[in-house]
Each structure stands twice: as structure tokens, then as C-alpha cells.
Design a protein around this motif. Structure first.
Motif, PDB file in Angstrom:
ATOM      1  N   ALA A  49      -4.628   7.630   8.010  1.00  4.61           N
ATOM      2  CA  ALA A  49      -5.501   6.747   7.140  1.00  4.61           C
ATOM      3  C   ALA A  49      -4.460   6.021   6.116  1.00  4.61           C
ATOM      4  CB  ALA A  49      -6.725   7.187   6.389  1.00  4.61           C
ATOM      5  N   ALA A  50      -4.845   4.986   5.699  1.00  4.82           N
ATOM      6  CA  ALA A  50      -4.046   4.466   4.392  1.00  4.82           C
ATOM      7  C   ALA A  50      -5.075   3.587   3.740  1.00  4.82           C
ATOM      8  CB  ALA A  50      -2.944   3.376   4.974  1.00  4.82           C
ATOM      9  N   ILE A  51      -4.689   3.213   2.329  1.00  8.28           N
ATOM     10  CA  ILE A  51      -5.538   2.595   1.280  1.00  8.28           C
ATOM     11  C   ILE A  51      -4.545   1.900   0.477  1.00  8.28           C
ATOM     12  CG2 ILE A  51      -5.516   4.545  -0.305  1.00  8.28           C
ATOM     13  CD1 ILE A  51      -8.546   3.741  -0.989  1.00  8.28           C
ATOM     14  N   SER A  52      -4.969   0.702   0.064  1.00  8.95           N
ATOM     15  CA  SER A  52      -4.214  -0.211  -0.863  1.00  8.95           C
ATOM     16  C   SER A  52      -4.293   0.550  -2.228  1.00  8.95           C
ATOM     17  CB  SER A  52      -4.609  -1.741  -0.746  1.00  8.95           C
ATOM     18  OG  SER A  52      -5.869  -1.790  -1.308  1.00  8.95           O
ATOM     19  N   TRP A  53      -3.443  -0.452  -2.905  1.00  8.44           N
ATOM     20  CA  TRP A  53      -3.122   0.207  -4.252  1.00  8.44           C
ATOM     21  C   TRP A  53      -4.487   0.084  -5.041  1.00  8.44           C
ATOM     22  CZ3 TRP A  53      -4.357  -2.849  -8.536  1.00  8.44           C
ATOM     23  CH2 TRP A  53      -4.390  -4.387  -8.234  1.00  8.44           C
ATOM     24  N   GLY A 105      -2.683  -4.872   7.507  1.00  8.85           N
ATOM     25  CA  GLY A 105      -3.482  -3.669   8.163  1.00  8.85           C
ATOM     26  C   GLY A 105      -2.834  -2.470   8.546  1.00  8.85           C
ATOM     27  N   THR A 106      -1.511  -2.594   8.293  1.00  9.95           N
ATOM     28  CA  THR A 106      -0.854  -1.315   8.859  1.00  9.95           C
ATOM     29  C   THR A 106      -0.007  -0.908   7.571  1.00  9.95           C
ATOM     30  OG1 THR A 106       1.462  -2.644   9.518  1.00  9.95           O
ATOM     31  CG2 THR A 106      -0.492  -2.452  11.044  1.00  9.95           C
ATOM     32  N   TYR A 107       0.293   0.519   7.653  1.00 10.71           N
ATOM     33  CA  TYR A 107       0.986   1.082   6.645  1.00 10.71           C
ATOM     34  C   TYR A 107       2.263   1.902   7.292  1.00 10.71           C
ATOM     35  CZ  TYR A 107       1.691   4.628   2.979  1.00 10.71           C
ATOM     36  OH  TYR A 107       2.134   5.398   1.894  1.00 10.71           O
ATOM     37  N   ALA A 108       3.344   1.383   6.640  1.00  9.04           N
ATOM     38  CA  ALA A 108       4.516   2.102   6.980  1.00  9.04           C
ATOM     39  C   ALA A 108       5.223   3.032   5.964  1.00  9.04           C
ATOM     40  CB  ALA A 108       5.640   1.007   7.244  1.00  9.04           C
ATOM     41  N   PRO A 109       5.190   4.229   6.243  1.00 16.33           N
ATOM     42  CA  PRO A 109       5.384   5.214   5.033  1.00 16.33           C
ATOM     43  C   PRO A 109       6.780   5.154   4.389  1.00 16.33           C
ATOM     44  CG  PRO A 109       5.767   6.463   7.221  1.00 16.33           C
ATOM     45  CD  PRO A 109       5.268   4.802   7.566  1.00 16.33           C
ATOM     46  N   ASN A 110       6.635   5.467   3.182  1.00 15.92           N
ATOM     47  CA  ASN A 110       7.883   5.605   2.297  1.00 15.92           C
ATOM     48  C   ASN A 110       8.393   6.966   2.736  1.00 15.92           C
ATOM     49  OD1 ASN A 110       9.731   5.998   0.427  1.00 15.92           O
ATOM     50  ND2 ASN A 110       8.888   4.645  -0.989  1.00 15.92           N
ATOM     51  N   TYR A 111       9.282   7.068   3.311  1.00 21.42           N
ATOM     52  CA  TYR A 111      10.177   8.468   3.837  1.00 21.42           C
ATOM     53  C   TYR A 111      10.364   9.067   2.821  1.00 21.42           C
ATOM     54  CZ  TYR A 111       9.243   6.919   8.569  1.00 21.42           C
ATOM     55  OH  TYR A 111       8.479   6.521   9.820  1.00 21.42           O
ATOM     56  N   SER A 112      10.743   8.727   1.589  1.00 25.59           N
ATOM     57  CA  SER A 112      11.084   9.453   0.350  1.00 25.59           C
ATOM     58  C   SER A 112      10.060  10.364  -0.227  1.00 25.59           C
ATOM     59  CB  SER A 112      11.701   8.736  -0.734  1.00 25.59           C
ATOM     60  OG  SER A 112      12.956   8.212  -0.146  1.00 25.59           O
ATOM     61  N   TYR A 113       8.807   9.946   0.027  1.00 26.07           N
ATOM     62  CA  TYR A 113       7.805  10.405  -0.760  1.00 26.07           C
ATOM     63  C   TYR A 113       6.680  11.145   0.001  1.00 26.07           C
ATOM     64  CZ  TYR A 113       9.845   7.402  -4.300  1.00 26.07           C
ATOM     65  OH  TYR A 113      10.892   6.590  -5.203  1.00 26.07           O
ATOM     66  N   TRP A 114       6.901  12.434   0.350  1.00 27.40           N
ATOM     67  CA  TRP A 114       5.809  13.083   1.097  1.00 27.40           C
ATOM     68  C   TRP A 114       5.467  14.275   0.349  1.00 27.40           C
ATOM     69  CZ3 TRP A 114       3.965  11.236   5.719  1.00 27.40           C
ATOM     70  CH2 TRP A 114       4.646  10.496   6.571  1.00 27.40           C
ATOM     71  N   GLY A 115       4.200  14.979   0.367  1.00 21.76           N
ATOM     72  CA  GLY A 115       3.742  16.022  -0.118  1.00 21.76           C
ATOM     73  C   GLY A 115       4.256  17.342   0.923  1.00 21.76           C
TER      74      GLY A 115
END
Length: 124
Positions: A49-53, A105-115
Motif C-alpha cells: 500500500a502507499a499514501i500520498s504526502w 497511482g504507483t509507488y516506487a520505493p526509495n531504497y535508502s529509507y526502510w524500516g
């Protein structure tokens, strides 16, 4: 530095619910799109899932539509994933991602920022 801390995972029976939280620090949270991903044993990490700012736009993978809800509280720098009607196939480690590219409508992750991830197990 950006830090993301997930919490809320656990063991539940099929049909149950969990609410995951991701507390963010080190970034302008209110300006960052956020996403949830999961990785089941032996499988690749997949988008959930993703959500905008602003919280005005959300997206979900087909397998969780109607069951999961992503939301955010910018005052608390926290994004949530409410998971209802859980199924055994939802069993995975769930990861929060910050400041991805959310477009069309698509979310590409920022690979630098993971929990660090939080474990969800759903029993039958």
C-alpha cells in the motif's frame, strides 16, 4: 538521518485484525509519500500500500484491497496500516518505506529509507 520504526505486528487467527504503525524521523514527513511492503518466507519483497504526502491518494495491491487501509497522521509523523480480515497468506515481515515516488497511482520505493520490519503471522 531518516529513521523508520515499525510496530504492531504479532500473531493472529485468520479473520482477525492488526494495526501496524511506522514512526518516522529525520525527514519532512508531511511532504513525503509513504509505502508499506511485505516479504513472506522464500519470496521477494512486494508492494502492499502507499499514501500520498497529503493523505489524499492511496493505492493497494489487489490481494489486500477491501481488507487493508493505509492512513497517516502528519502531526505524529506516523503512517498506519490497518489490516482486517487477515488471511494466512498475509503472513510476512512488513516494512515501511519513506519518500518514494508516488506518481500516476504507483509507488516506487526509495531504497535508502526502510524500516526494520515487523512480523505478522496469521494462523488458520
Amino acid at each position: 538521518q531518516v529513521q523508520l520504526v515499525e510496530s504492531g505486528g504479532g500473531l493472529v487467527q485468520a479473520g482477525g485484525s492488526l494495526r501496524l504503525s511506522c514512526a518516522a524521523s529525520g525527514l519532512t514527513f508531511s511532504g513525503a509519500a509513504m509505502g508499506w511492503f511485505r516479504q513472506a518466507p522464500g519470496k521477494e519483497r512486494e508492494f502492499v500500500a502507499a499514501i500520498s504526502w497529503s493523505g489524499g491518494r492511496t493505492s493497494y495491491t489487489d490481494s489486500v484491497k477491501g481488507r487493508f487501509t493505509i492512513s497517516r497522521d502528519n502531526a505524529k509523523n506516523t503512517v498506519y496500516l490497518q489490516m482486517n480480515f487477515l488471511k494466512p497468506e498475509d503472513t510476512a515481515v512488513y516494512y515501511c518505506n519513506a519518500d518514494g515516488t508516488y506518481y500516476g497511482g504507483t509507488y516506487a520505493p526509495n531504497y535508502s529509507y526502510w524500516g526494520q520490519g515487523t512480523q505478522v503471522r496469521v494462523s488458520s
